[in-house]
Design a protein around this motif. Structure first.
Motif, PDB file in Angstrom:
ATOM      1  N   SER A   1      -7.682   2.677  20.509  1.00 17.72           N
ATOM      2  CA  SER A   1      -6.466   2.462  21.305  1.00 17.72           C
ATOM      3  C   SER A   1      -5.902   1.084  21.020  1.00 17.72           C
ATOM      4  O   SER A   1      -5.910   0.205  21.882  1.00 17.72           O
ATOM      5  N   PRO A   2      -5.406   0.898  19.780  1.00 16.73           N
ATOM      6  CA  PRO A   2      -4.829  -0.406  19.438  1.00 16.73           C
ATOM      7  C   PRO A   2      -3.583  -0.698  20.271  1.00 16.73           C
ATOM      8  O   PRO A   2      -2.873   0.217  20.670  1.00 16.73           O
ATOM      9  N   ALA A   3      -3.336  -1.993  20.525  1.00 16.73           N
ATOM     10  CA  ALA A   3      -2.130  -2.384  21.260  1.00 16.73           C
ATOM     11  C   ALA A   3      -0.920  -2.355  20.330  1.00 16.73           C
ATOM     12  O   ALA A   3       0.199  -2.106  20.765  1.00 16.73           O
ATOM     13  N   THR A   4      -1.168  -2.635  19.050  1.00 16.95           N
ATOM     14  CA  THR A   4      -0.090  -2.632  18.057  1.00 16.95           C
ATOM     15  C   THR A   4      -0.592  -1.945  16.796  1.00 16.95           C
ATOM     16  O   THR A   4      -1.713  -2.198  16.362  1.00 16.95           O
ATOM     17  N   LEU A   5       0.234  -1.084  16.247  1.00 14.75           N
ATOM     18  CA  LEU A   5      -0.066  -0.507  14.932  1.00 14.75           C
ATOM     19  C   LEU A   5       0.855  -1.166  13.917  1.00 14.75           C
ATOM     20  O   LEU A   5       2.075  -1.230  14.131  1.00 14.75           O
ATOM     21  N   VAL A   6       0.272  -1.633  12.830  1.00 15.98           N
ATOM     22  CA  VAL A   6       1.042  -2.282  11.784  1.00 15.98           C
ATOM     23  C   VAL A   6       1.007  -1.390  10.551  1.00 15.98           C
ATOM     24  O   VAL A   6      -0.015  -1.285   9.867  1.00 15.98           O
ATOM     25  N   SER A   7       2.116  -0.709  10.300  1.00 14.72           N
ATOM     26  CA  SER A   7       2.179   0.200   9.155  1.00 14.72           C
ATOM     27  C   SER A   7       2.225  -0.597   7.849  1.00 14.72           C
ATOM     28  O   SER A   7       3.004  -1.536   7.711  1.00 14.72           O
ATOM     29  N   LEU A   8       1.403  -0.184   6.910  1.00 11.71           N
ATOM     30  CA  LEU A   8       1.394  -0.835   5.589  1.00 11.71           C
ATOM     31  C   LEU A   8       2.143   0.016   4.565  1.00 11.71           C
ATOM     32  O   LEU A   8       1.990  -0.183   3.364  1.00 11.71           O
ATOM     33  N   ASN A   9       2.949   0.951   5.055  1.00 12.92           N
ATOM     34  CA  ASN A   9       3.558   1.935   4.158  1.00 12.92           C
ATOM     35  C   ASN A   9       4.926   1.542   3.604  1.00 12.92           C
ATOM     36  O   ASN A   9       5.540   2.317   2.882  1.00 12.92           O
ATOM     37  N   ALA A  10       5.402   0.373   3.966  1.00 14.10           N
ATOM     38  CA  ALA A  10       6.733  -0.032   3.467  1.00 14.10           C
ATOM     39  C   ALA A  10       6.652  -1.371   2.752  1.00 14.10           C
ATOM     40  O   ALA A  10       7.592  -2.160   2.770  1.00 14.10           O
ATOM     41  N   ILE A  11       5.499  -1.627   2.128  1.00 15.48           N
ATOM     42  CA  ILE A  11       5.303  -2.894   1.411  1.00 15.48           C
ATOM     43  C   ILE A  11       5.259  -2.571  -0.086  1.00 15.48           C
ATOM     44  O   ILE A  11       4.242  -2.140  -0.606  1.00 15.48           O
ATOM     45  N   PRO A  12       6.402  -2.741  -0.780  1.00 21.01           N
ATOM     46  CA  PRO A  12       6.476  -2.275  -2.177  1.00 21.01           C
ATOM     47  C   PRO A  12       5.367  -2.834  -3.062  1.00 21.01           C
ATOM     48  O   PRO A  12       4.856  -2.134  -3.932  1.00 21.01           O
ATOM     49  N   GLU A  13       4.956  -4.089  -2.830  1.00 20.60           N
ATOM     50  CA  GLU A  13       3.945  -4.690  -3.718  1.00 20.60           C
ATOM     51  C   GLU A  13       2.560  -4.063  -3.524  1.00 20.60           C
ATOM     52  O   GLU A  13       1.638  -4.355  -4.280  1.00 20.60           O
ATOM     53  N   MET A  14       2.397  -3.221  -2.512  1.00 17.87           N
ATOM     54  CA  MET A  14       1.100  -2.562  -2.281  1.00 17.87           C
ATOM     55  C   MET A  14       1.103  -1.093  -2.705  1.00 17.87           C
ATOM     56  O   MET A  14       0.190  -0.352  -2.367  1.00 17.87           O
ATOM     57  N   ILE A  15       2.148  -0.672  -3.402  1.00 15.01           N
ATOM     58  CA  ILE A  15       2.243   0.746  -3.768  1.00 15.01           C
ATOM     59  C   ILE A  15       2.364   0.886  -5.283  1.00 15.01           C
ATOM     60  O   ILE A  15       3.187   0.217  -5.906  1.00 15.01           O
ATOM     61  N   GLY A  16       1.529   1.727  -5.864  1.00 13.88           N
ATOM     62  CA  GLY A  16       1.679   2.044  -7.278  1.00 13.88           C
ATOM     63  C   GLY A  16       0.390   1.891  -8.071  1.00 13.88           C
ATOM     64  O   GLY A  16      -0.599   1.328  -7.596  1.00 13.88           O
ATOM     65  N   VAL A  17       0.420   2.436  -9.285  1.00 12.75           N
ATOM     66  CA  VAL A  17      -0.723   2.403 -10.192  1.00 12.75           C
ATOM     67  C   VAL A  17      -0.272   1.718 -11.478  1.00 12.75           C
ATOM     68  O   VAL A  17       0.795   2.032 -12.003  1.00 12.75           O
ATOM     69  N   CYS A  18      -1.073   0.758 -11.966  1.00 13.23           N
ATOM     70  CA  CYS A  18      -0.736   0.151 -13.251  1.00 13.23           C
ATOM     71  C   CYS A  18      -2.015  -0.225 -13.980  1.00 13.23           C
ATOM     72  O   CYS A  18      -3.107  -0.123 -13.427  1.00 13.23           O
ATOM     73  N   VAL A  19      -1.862  -0.638 -15.226  1.00 15.66           N
ATOM     74  CA  VAL A  19      -3.007  -1.085 -16.024  1.00 15.66           C
ATOM     75  C   VAL A  19      -2.762  -2.540 -16.380  1.00 15.66           C
ATOM     76  O   VAL A  19      -1.689  -2.891 -16.872  1.00 15.66           O
ATOM     77  N   ASN A  20      -3.755  -3.411 -16.116  1.00 17.50           N
ATOM     78  CA  ASN A  20      -3.538  -4.833 -16.406  1.00 17.50           C
ATOM     79  C   ASN A  20      -3.973  -5.161 -17.837  1.00 17.50           C
ATOM     80  O   ASN A  20      -4.431  -4.290 -18.576  1.00 17.50           O
ATOM     81  N   ASP A  21      -3.836  -6.432 -18.222  1.00 18.95           N
ATOM     82  CA  ASP A  21      -4.107  -6.768 -19.635  1.00 18.95           C
ATOM     83  C   ASP A  21      -5.596  -6.705 -19.986  1.00 18.95           C
ATOM     84  O   ASP A  21      -5.956  -6.746 -21.150  1.00 18.95           O
ATOM     85  N   LYS A  22      -6.463  -6.576 -18.973  1.00 19.08           N
ATOM     86  CA  LYS A  22      -7.892  -6.354 -19.271  1.00 19.08           C
ATOM     87  C   LYS A  22      -8.204  -4.861 -19.395  1.00 19.08           C
ATOM     88  O   LYS A  22      -9.360  -4.483 -19.569  1.00 19.08           O
ATOM     89  N   GLY A  23      -7.193  -4.034 -19.236  1.00 20.43           N
ATOM     90  CA  GLY A  23      -7.418  -2.592 -19.326  1.00 20.43           C
ATOM     91  C   GLY A  23      -7.909  -1.980 -18.020  1.00 20.43           C
ATOM     92  O   GLY A  23      -8.274  -0.805 -17.981  1.00 20.43           O
ATOM     93  N   GLU A  24      -7.938  -2.777 -16.944  1.00 24.38           N
ATOM     94  CA  GLU A  24      -8.365  -2.232 -15.649  1.00 24.38           C
ATOM     95  C   GLU A  24      -7.216  -1.470 -14.994  1.00 24.38           C
ATOM     96  O   GLU A  24      -6.051  -1.860 -15.124  1.00 24.38           O
TER      97      GLU A  24
END
Lengths: 161, 263
Positions: free
Chosen positions: B43-66
């Motif tokens: 029963s949180p007093a506040t819910l903080v949605s993380l669903n509208a933060i563009p920098e936290m969405i997506g899949v990529c490959v970095n220069d180490k191949g990860e």
């Protein structure tokens, strides 16, 4: 209270909602779109499946406040513009893909999402995609058959067990 | 469920600020949290949605191949977009829950919750992934701390998960037939420097690495390499779905299947 605006079946709607208002409640009680059913309210049965931004989700497990600006489509938005049943809905009727009908809105919405991703699914793929939609009447055979038929495949060899 | 204040920040900085409020709780896809709140087990007093933060969405490959996956990326997106880079991980994501759940549930939410039967913890631990938060980097080996317990501090957000890509990998899930959660799930990954075997669903301590199997498979990556091993020791879950011995036995069976499927 949070102000939200969304598009539901092509029409813009807006209103103030509590943080806890679920999409299913907003559709059913706010907009009186009661075709979306709530069976279990625990995101297991799939009767409440609707499309949000083109993707099938369980509307009993999504907050309206989190969907501000979304494009929502419900079972009421599935018929053809002239009011006749869509080919998928017609296939459910033709192949007896429902008995009591309670799960049917969710079944149709899930099936529509499947056919958009995969226009000619195999029977195995249809059954896999419906993993989150529970029907207690039909035993699924005719639902699967209806979806296969709606995808334009020959279903004469699928037995109506 | 009890009512709460709702916040939907657009940046990680604003999300961290919002989570500093008393009894604030981060919301990922909500596929576990919302049912939990309906039952009034949270029963949180506040819910903080993380669903509208563009920098936290997506899949990529970095220069180490990860493969780098934003914390708010859905299972469906991972299943689709990671397939070309890390097929074993994409296949695991494609088996979580059902299609509608995969369109909402997120990798950050799953790892933060650390359900003992969830799939993603097996992939993160089995890949030796790096869990990046708003304040630090946590190695998967230090992150998982028991059933529903993690190294996250209150208000800390998983912003990204980085997966080193193995030469071969596979996930085998023995589903509990009603819930479709893993009764036992085993993720096997073969890297140049050794094999990792991570087990979910089986232990009361949550996800764990099966060290004996890792040693045997590092020496010989073949299904038969674990034949001589006893099933793993430890506090296996015992409930109406399966006894502790049954689960331990399944760990060995599913490990063998994962090795065979990885090729």
């Amino acid at each position: 209270m949070t102000q939200v605006t969304m598009t539901v079946n092509g029409k813009s709607v807006s209103g103030k909602v509590e943080g806890r208002t679920l999409l299913a409640e907003f559709l059913r009680e706010g907009l009186r779109l009661t075709g979306t059913h709530v069976g279990c309210d625990t995101s297991q049965c799939g009767a409440c499946v609707v499309h949000v931004n083109g993707k099938a989700i369980k509307s009993c497990t999504a907050l309206v406040a989190d969907l501000d600006g979304a494009d929502v489509r419900t079972i009421e938005g599935m018929a053809n513009p002239d009011g006749s049943l869509s080919s998928l809905q017609q296939a459910f009727q033709d192949h007896h893909g429902l008995q009591c009908g309670f799960c049917t809105p969710g079944m149709v919405m899930s099936a529509a999402a499947l056919l958009k991703e995969n226009p000619k699914p195999t029977e195995h793929e249809v059954r896999g995609y419906l993993e989150g939609n529970i029907c207690r009447c039909t035993g699924y055979h005719n639902i699967v058959k209806a979806i296969m038929a709606a995808s334009g495949q020959d279903v004469s060899q699928i037995a109506a067990e | 469920m009890y009512n709460f204040e709702f916040a939907k920040p657009a940046t990680i900085t604003d999300a961290v600020k919002a989570l500093a409020a008393e009894d604030a709780q981060a919301l990922g896809g909500g596929q576990t949290l919302l049912p939990t709140m309906k039952q009034r087990l949270a029963s949180p007093a506040t819910l903080v949605s993380l669903n509208a933060i563009p920098e936290m969405i997506g899949v990529c490959v970095n220069d180490k191949g990860e493969v780098c996956i934003g914390g708010a990326t859905t299972h469906a997106t991972v299943a689709q977009e990671a397939r070309a880079h890390y097929p074993g991980l994409a296949a695991l994501a494609s088996q979580i829950g059902d299609p509608a759940v995969r369109n909402r549930g997120t990798i950050g939410g799953s790892l933060a919750n650390n359900d003992p039967s969830a799939c993603y913890p097996a992939a993160a631990l089995g890949s030796g992934a790096l869990i990046k938060t708003n304040s630090r980097d946590i190695a998967a080996d230090a992150y998982f701390q028991g059933m529903f317990a993690t190294a996250l501090a209150p208000g800390e957000i998983i912003t990204e998960v980085r997966f080193p890509v193995p030469q071969k990998s596979n996930y085998q899930k023995f589903v509990q037939p009603a819930s479709r959660f893993a009764l036992v799930g085993v993720f096997v990954a073969k890297y140049a420097d050794g094999v990792r075997v991570a087990v979910t669903g089986a232990s009361t301590d949550g996800v764990f690495r099966w060290a004996e199997a890792e040693a045997a498979l590092s020496a010989d990556f073949a299904k038969g390499a674990i034949d001589a091993l006893s099933p793993p020791k430890g506090d296996m879950i015992a409930d109406l779905h399966g006894s502790a011995d049954y689960r331990a036995h399944l760990v060995k069976v599913m490990t063998g299947r994962a090795v065979a499927a990885a090729g």
